[in-house]
Design an enzyme around this catalytic site. Sequence first.
Site, PDB file in Angstrom:
ATOM      1  CE1 TYR A 146      -9.195  -3.842   6.086  1.00 25.61           C
ATOM      2  CE2 TYR A 146      -8.996  -4.826   3.860  1.00 25.61           C
ATOM      3  CZ  TYR A 146      -9.424  -4.855   5.168  1.00 25.61           C
ATOM      4  OH  TYR A 146      -9.738  -6.087   5.863  1.00 25.61           O
ATOM      5  CG  ASP A 201      -2.192  -0.905   1.008  1.00 29.00           C
ATOM      6  OD1 ASP A 201      -2.473  -1.245   0.032  1.00 29.00           O
ATOM      7  OD2 ASP A 201      -2.902  -1.262   1.770  1.00 29.00           O
TER       8      ASP A 201
END
Length: 634
Positions: free
Chosen positions: A363, A280
Amino acid sequence: MHPLDPLTAGELAEGRAVLAAAGLLTETTRFPQVLPVEPDKASVAAQVTDRRIQYTLLDTATGRARDAVVSVTKGELLSCEDCGEGQPPYLFEEYDLAASITKASPEWRAAMERRGLTGHIEHAFCAPLAPGFFGRPDETGRVIRSLTFLRDHAADSPWAHPVEGLIVHIDLTGRRVLRVEDEGGVPVPPEHGRYGDVPPRTTLKPIEITQPDGPSFTIDGSEVTWEGWRLRVGFNAREGLTLHQLTFGDRSVLYRASVPEMVVPYGDTAPGRFWISYFDAGEYLLGKNGNNLRLGCDCLGVIHYFPAFVADDHGHPVEIPRAICLHEEDYGILWKHTDLDGHAEVRRSRRLVISSISTIGNYDYGFFWYLYLDGTIELEAKATGIVFAGAGHSGTKQRHANEIAPGLFAPVHQHLFCARLDMAVDGERNSLFEIDVEGVPTGEENPYGNAFTWRETPLRTEREAQRFADPSKARVWEVRSADRVNRLGTPTAYQLVPRPSATLMAQPDSTVHKRATFATRHLWATPYAADERFPAGDRPNAHPGGAGLPAWAAADRDLTGTDLVLWHVFGPTHIPRPEDWPVMPVDYSGFSLRPYGFRDRNPALDLPSGAAAPCHDDPCHNDSCHDDQGPTHG
């Protein structure tokens, strides 16, 4: 301006102008990553300010990627060279590009038609997902995968309606579909995933946090001073929030702290998920995806916000007005004792909170650094948002995924963060020890069987310092000063106290294991090197693996009395549950750094007894515990 201050809008614009003047920009040039080049420690100490920016330049027409370094102080291009192995992070515009390529594909449309979903094409969400690395002949260069989710309208949450088994493989540079996999046959789950229109409960009474005299911290640019702490707050497009030059009681503790990478590997073997292992930070950029925080929601109390500036896909500055939140929180009792005569002394704890939140697709990740009055530092990562799910036949059992709503199956996965802690405990010369508590076998040294002790093991080299947490031994890692001792004659120190969790569960022969080797240990340690910043290497996107920590640590360098960097892996292993749907409560993980002989005694003895509020003998002072039934003394 301080050498470690975050980039400004003016600097980003000036740097781009230097690149344009050098002839490096064309109509197809994009900026997948723009980062400050932090000066070396000697330059910072000497207050030598040469502000530099590293621009990653991607030619979207050819796929060529270069790294260019600009001095905005001097207005000069210092270097420009081709990037090495791996791909730069994804551009925001590539998300839309992947969707448009997918929806224009006859193969994808045929798959949707075969499933009877042609009426959903307009609002279908085609998620742009990093493909991992599998060495497939057609997956060279800039590749992305797309999974399809249905929406009832453009603003609908798509994650409740996965089109199972439909995978589109895309060449972003060629702007074409490489192939379409269609393993169709499972119905799309019918239940919506909307969560924002639930009627709110009315039973909660308000909680108000006030500081009528203002906060206890002071701000001077990026420098923060609070109750013996002094530090600088930073932010960049890749890591997001960073902390610099932390001192406690005017003595150094940490030179730099950040979370430079995290990997999210999935444990499902289904065609649409076996390849998922998102980086990420390195593939999507935590900082560029930073939230603009809101008072009373993301932060509560008397708040100071720090803005941050990142570059958009075209290299132009974009402001995140409230990227970082700073405030104080009451944190219960710090210390208390009641004497034999009944006299009690109690002091309340308080902590300084420095936080930011990033949203990567489904997320959301909050990074909360806490500084405490006793010299403790804590990092808490808060994972929330919406679990990534596929479809299945309701009521069946799957080995790698749980049914969380009718026909909706969320696979087991991990969120493995890696913190980089450039230690400076009373200076740059530190050494590392592992401390284990262990029982003593019954015998001459333990005649009653009750004895236990602790064992100190020096971790002298990089190979020795690749360690696992062990809660059965109350294991901690201690960083000791090589130059300073306390009044008892022992080295001043800080301990890294882990909250143990699983390391990478993927097998050693898997591609994610090769790419995310950093996540196979709870602890790594290296001697400081300015170019060793990212534990999976500079470009984990489409990288075959082996870069970063495993490559650096292979040198097995000496760690004794050196400028020491700790790399700590932590985070949840998530077996999703029905309570995680349609939006999951926060999953907490983290660690702490606590002083161990750094001070000669409790540094919080001088706190006033009414540090948070005056103490009262009457438990119902000001009627605070009365209700309509009369006083309650529970």
